[in-house]
Design an enzyme around this catalytic site. Structure first.
Site, PDB file in Angstrom:
ATOM      1  N   ASN A  47     -50.087   3.396  52.971  1.00  0.00           N
ATOM      2  CA  ASN A  47     -50.026   2.314  52.720  1.00  0.00           C
ATOM      3  C   ASN A  47     -50.978   1.154  53.093  1.00  0.00           C
ATOM      4  O   ASN A  47     -50.948   0.000  52.913  1.00  0.00           O
ATOM      5  CB  ASN A  47     -48.588   1.651  52.538  1.00  0.00           C
ATOM      6  CG  ASN A  47     -47.550   2.462  51.722  1.00  0.00           C
ATOM      7  OD1 ASN A  47     -48.023   3.172  50.682  1.00  0.00           O
ATOM      8  ND2 ASN A  47     -46.287   2.276  52.071  1.00  0.00           N
ATOM      9  N   HIS A 133     -37.025  -1.278  44.348  1.00  0.00           N
ATOM     10  CA  HIS A 133     -37.000  -0.444  45.694  1.00  0.00           C
ATOM     11  C   HIS A 133     -35.631  -0.478  46.323  1.00  0.00           C
ATOM     12  O   HIS A 133     -34.748  -1.575  45.984  1.00  0.00           O
ATOM     13  CB  HIS A 133     -38.017  -1.383  46.811  1.00  0.00           C
ATOM     14  CG  HIS A 133     -38.056  -0.680  48.033  1.00  0.00           C
ATOM     15  ND1 HIS A 133     -37.464  -0.867  49.261  1.00  0.00           N
ATOM     16  CD2 HIS A 133     -38.933   0.509  48.547  1.00  0.00           C
ATOM     17  CE1 HIS A 133     -37.690  -0.100  50.325  1.00  0.00           C
ATOM     18  NE2 HIS A 133     -38.633   0.955  49.793  1.00  0.00           N
ATOM     19  N   GLU A 175     -40.688  -6.159  41.174  1.00  0.00           N
ATOM     20  CA  GLU A 175     -41.476  -6.066  42.084  1.00  0.00           C
ATOM     21  C   GLU A 175     -42.777  -6.447  41.521  1.00  0.00           C
ATOM     22  O   GLU A 175     -42.887  -6.470  40.234  1.00  0.00           O
ATOM     23  CB  GLU A 175     -41.511  -4.621  42.669  1.00  0.00           C
ATOM     24  CG  GLU A 175     -40.462  -4.179  43.285  1.00  0.00           C
ATOM     25  CD  GLU A 175     -40.494  -2.616  43.741  1.00  0.00           C
ATOM     26  OE1 GLU A 175     -41.712  -2.061  44.039  1.00  0.00           O
ATOM     27  OE2 GLU A 175     -39.339  -1.961  43.926  1.00  0.00           O
ATOM     28  N   SER A 179     -43.410   0.443  43.819  1.00  0.00           N
ATOM     29  CA  SER A 179     -43.975   1.407  44.933  1.00  0.00           C
ATOM     30  C   SER A 179     -44.091   2.984  44.518  1.00  0.00           C
ATOM     31  O   SER A 179     -45.076   3.472  45.070  1.00  0.00           O
ATOM     32  CB  SER A 179     -43.085   1.333  46.172  1.00  0.00           C
ATOM     33  OG  SER A 179     -41.830   1.492  45.643  1.00  0.00           O
ATOM     34  N   ASP A 204     -40.785  -9.068  44.723  1.00  0.00           N
ATOM     35  CA  ASP A 204     -41.008  -8.393  46.028  1.00  0.00           C
ATOM     36  C   ASP A 204     -42.456  -7.771  45.754  1.00  0.00           C
ATOM     37  O   ASP A 204     -42.625  -6.921  44.962  1.00  0.00           O
ATOM     38  CB  ASP A 204     -40.024  -7.118  46.217  1.00  0.00           C
ATOM     39  CG  ASP A 204     -40.549  -6.370  47.395  1.00  0.00           C
ATOM     40  OD1 ASP A 204     -41.761  -6.527  48.072  1.00  0.00           O
ATOM     41  OD2 ASP A 204     -39.611  -5.659  48.041  1.00  0.00           O
ATOM     42  N   HIS A 207     -46.583  -4.379  47.455  1.00  0.00           N
ATOM     43  CA  HIS A 207     -47.851  -3.458  47.293  1.00  0.00           C
ATOM     44  C   HIS A 207     -48.999  -4.369  46.547  1.00  0.00           C
ATOM     45  O   HIS A 207     -49.930  -4.003  46.373  1.00  0.00           O
ATOM     46  CB  HIS A 207     -47.440  -2.120  46.319  1.00  0.00           C
ATOM     47  CG  HIS A 207     -46.514  -1.305  47.129  1.00  0.00           C
ATOM     48  ND1 HIS A 207     -46.890  -0.627  47.929  1.00  0.00           N
ATOM     49  CD2 HIS A 207     -44.918  -1.363  47.136  1.00  0.00           C
ATOM     50  CE1 HIS A 207     -45.817   0.115  48.383  1.00  0.00           C
ATOM     51  NE2 HIS A 207     -44.784  -0.474  47.846  1.00  0.00           N
ATOM     52  N   LYS A 236     -48.168  -2.788  54.432  1.00  0.00           N
ATOM     53  CA  LYS A 236     -49.075  -2.319  53.618  1.00  0.00           C
ATOM     54  C   LYS A 236     -50.350  -2.786  53.895  1.00  0.00           C
ATOM     55  O   LYS A 236     -51.084  -2.551  54.770  1.00  0.00           O
ATOM     56  CB  LYS A 236     -48.570  -2.314  52.111  1.00  0.00           C
ATOM     57  CG  LYS A 236     -47.563  -1.511  51.751  1.00  0.00           C
ATOM     58  CD  LYS A 236     -45.976  -1.807  51.959  1.00  0.00           C
ATOM     59  CE  LYS A 236     -45.055  -0.747  51.757  1.00  0.00           C
ATOM     60  NZ  LYS A 236     -43.817  -1.044  52.115  1.00  0.00           N
TER      61      LYS A 236
HETATM   62  C1  PLP Z   1     -41.328  -2.573  47.341  1.00  0.00           C
HETATM   63  C2  PLP Z   1     -41.068  -2.490  48.677  1.00  0.00           C
HETATM   64  N1  PLP Z   1     -40.189  -3.575  49.065  1.00  0.00           N
HETATM   65  C3  PLP Z   1     -39.887  -3.427  50.598  1.00  0.00           C
HETATM   66  C4  PLP Z   1     -40.232  -2.155  51.400  1.00  0.00           C
HETATM   67  C5  PLP Z   1     -39.901  -2.223  52.726  1.00  0.00           C
HETATM   68  O1  PLP Z   1     -40.710  -2.946  53.480  1.00  0.00           O
HETATM   69  P1  PLP Z   1     -40.686  -2.512  55.018  1.00  0.00           P
HETATM   70  O2  PLP Z   1     -41.393  -1.070  55.170  1.00  0.00           O
HETATM   71  O3  PLP Z   1     -41.279  -3.788  55.644  1.00  0.00           O
HETATM   72  O4  PLP Z   1     -39.313  -2.422  55.573  1.00  0.00           O
HETATM   73  C6  PLP Z   1     -40.884  -1.387  50.804  1.00  0.00           C
HETATM   74  C7  PLP Z   1     -41.431  -0.201  51.683  1.00  0.00           C
HETATM   75  O5  PLP Z   1     -41.936   0.739  51.177  1.00  0.00           O
HETATM   76  C8  PLP Z   1     -41.422  -1.561  49.602  1.00  0.00           C
HETATM   77  O6  PLP Z   1     -42.073  -0.478  48.767  1.00  0.00           O
END
Ligand code: PLP
Length: 383
Positions: A47, A133, A175, A179, A204, A207, A236
């Site tokens: 990522n 996620h 999101e 992801s 969120d 990405h 990422k």
């Molecule tokens: C959409 C999304 N939110 C949150 C996270 C978690 O983030 P972190 O890896 O900083 O804990 C991820 C991790 O892959 C993600 O893809």
């Protein structure tokens, strides 16, 4: 039943199935390569979209931060763990993304847990995109509020849920870029529906931040949307780790008072905050990196038309190939590895049943030749 019997039973249920997860220690990786004891692989599972994990100025900033502050923060932000480095980074993020406040968390997972746990009460409800996620879903499931899931990116489904009455507050969760599918949420339309039902929107953008929008301001900025709660993560495109919540002053104050993840957890090392400040500068000035990434995405999608795999509707760095069957997906990932190409198989329950996939990620660091090697390996696979 003894602890040991209980754990062995659960392990036996999983061992030998395609759901068994393995870690493999490697000797280093970046947005392009991964180094193991078996040699060097082309990395299409990272990522690190802009290749910033190896950026010399960000590394130097971390070193300089460590010289100045030491290697750890020594406590939660409410005790000794809030330094000028954290404060400067929060202000920089807020200014960049157009919010009055930013609060740092140690990870995206912690931010999603910390925000939802603090905000949601018993009479409230969360209406979340069903492909959100795990960190969002788990937070929602553990919160005392109701959880409703709307069909993925489906505005009618969201409308249907919003039309139902709720005595408390409603938080719509989605999101910016999904992801595992790489598609974008229709944020403008979601924000309109959310606003007209007097609910709040939480996006969120793990990405999308750094990649989309002017100066990498992310998916919300590029769709002209300002959610009440924006989560950005640093694992990422930033090439580091950690996360921030962007919100207004009242919400920030509320989170500082009520979010247990902020109160009872050691804050990120100040040196990391210094490095993140440098990463923000690099991202804002990183138009050529974003351009290289877009060129790679376009090239991959154009050339991948000739493969026997269907491409998903994704214009982003995440280009999954849906294989469906778990064993076939694992075998394909293994075959790619024999050709020195690293693409991780992603299986249920991380993705819905029967949708095991090769989650290919492209970065600004890949060259066309790298992508040709990937395409050749996919073409030559016999699964
Ligand atoms: C959409 C999304 N939110 C949150 C996270 C978690 O983030 P972190 O890896 O900083 O804990 C991820 C991790 O892959 C993600 O893809």
């Amino acid at each position: 039943m003894s602890w040991s019997d209980s754990l062995s039973r659960r392990l036996a249920e999983r061992r030998g199935t395609s759901l068994w997860r393995n870690r493999q220690a490697h000797q280093g990786s970046d947005g392009r390569l991964l180094f193991t004891s078996d040699g060097q692989y082309l990395n299409f599972s990272s990522n690190d979209y802009l290749g910033l994990s190896q950026h010399p100025q960000i590394i130097a900033a971390w070193q300089q931060g460590a010289e100045q502050y030491g290697v750890g923060s020594g406590g939660s932000g409410h005790v000794t763990g809030y330094t000028t480095a954290h404060h400067v980074l929060e202000q920089q993020l807020a200014e960049w993304l157009g919010y009055s406040h930013a609060l740092l968390f140690i990870s995206g997972y912690a931010a999603n847990q910390g925000v939802i746990a603090a905000l949601m009460e018993k009479e409230d409800r969360i209406i979340a995109d069903r492909l959100s996620h795990a960190s969002l879903m788990e937070a929602a499931m553990h919160s005392p509020s109701q959880l409703r899931r709307f069909l993925h990116n489906d505005l009618d489904s969201l409308k249907h849920h919003l039309a139902k009455t709720c005595v408390g507050k409603t938080l719509v969760v989605t999101e910016g870029i999904f992801s595992m599918d790489g598609d974008c949420a229709p944020l403008e339309a979601i924000a309109q529906q959310t606003r007209s039902s007097k609910s709040w929107l939480m996006v969120d953008d793990a990405h999308g931040i750094g990649i989309h929008g002017h100066e990498g301001r992310g998916s919300c900025w590029s769709q002209n949307v300002k959610p009440e709660i924006l989560i950005v993560t640093f694992g990422k495109a930033f090439g580091l780790s950690g996360a921030a919540v962007l919100c207004d002053e009242q919400t920030a104050e509320y989170l500082l008072q009520y979010s247990r993840h902020l109160i009872y957890s050691t804050s990120m090392p100040p040196a990391q905050a210094v490095a993140l400040s440098e990463a923000v500068r690099q991202i804002r000035a990183g138009e050529s990196l974003r351009q290289s990434l877009q060129n790679n995405i376009r090239y991959f999608r154009r050339e991948a038309q000739h493969l026997s795999f269907a491409l998903m509707d994704s214009e982003t760095a995440i280009q999954p190939l849906i294989i469906g069957n778990n064993e076939r997906c694992l075998a394909l990932s293994h075959q790619l590895r024999q050709r020195k190409v690293w693409v991780k198989a992603i299986l249920p329950p991380t993705v819905p049943p029967d949708s095991a996939r090769l989650r290919i990620t492209l970065t600004a660091s890949h060259t066309r030749q790298d992508i040709d090697v990937l395409l050749g390996a996919l073409h030559g696979s016999d699964c």
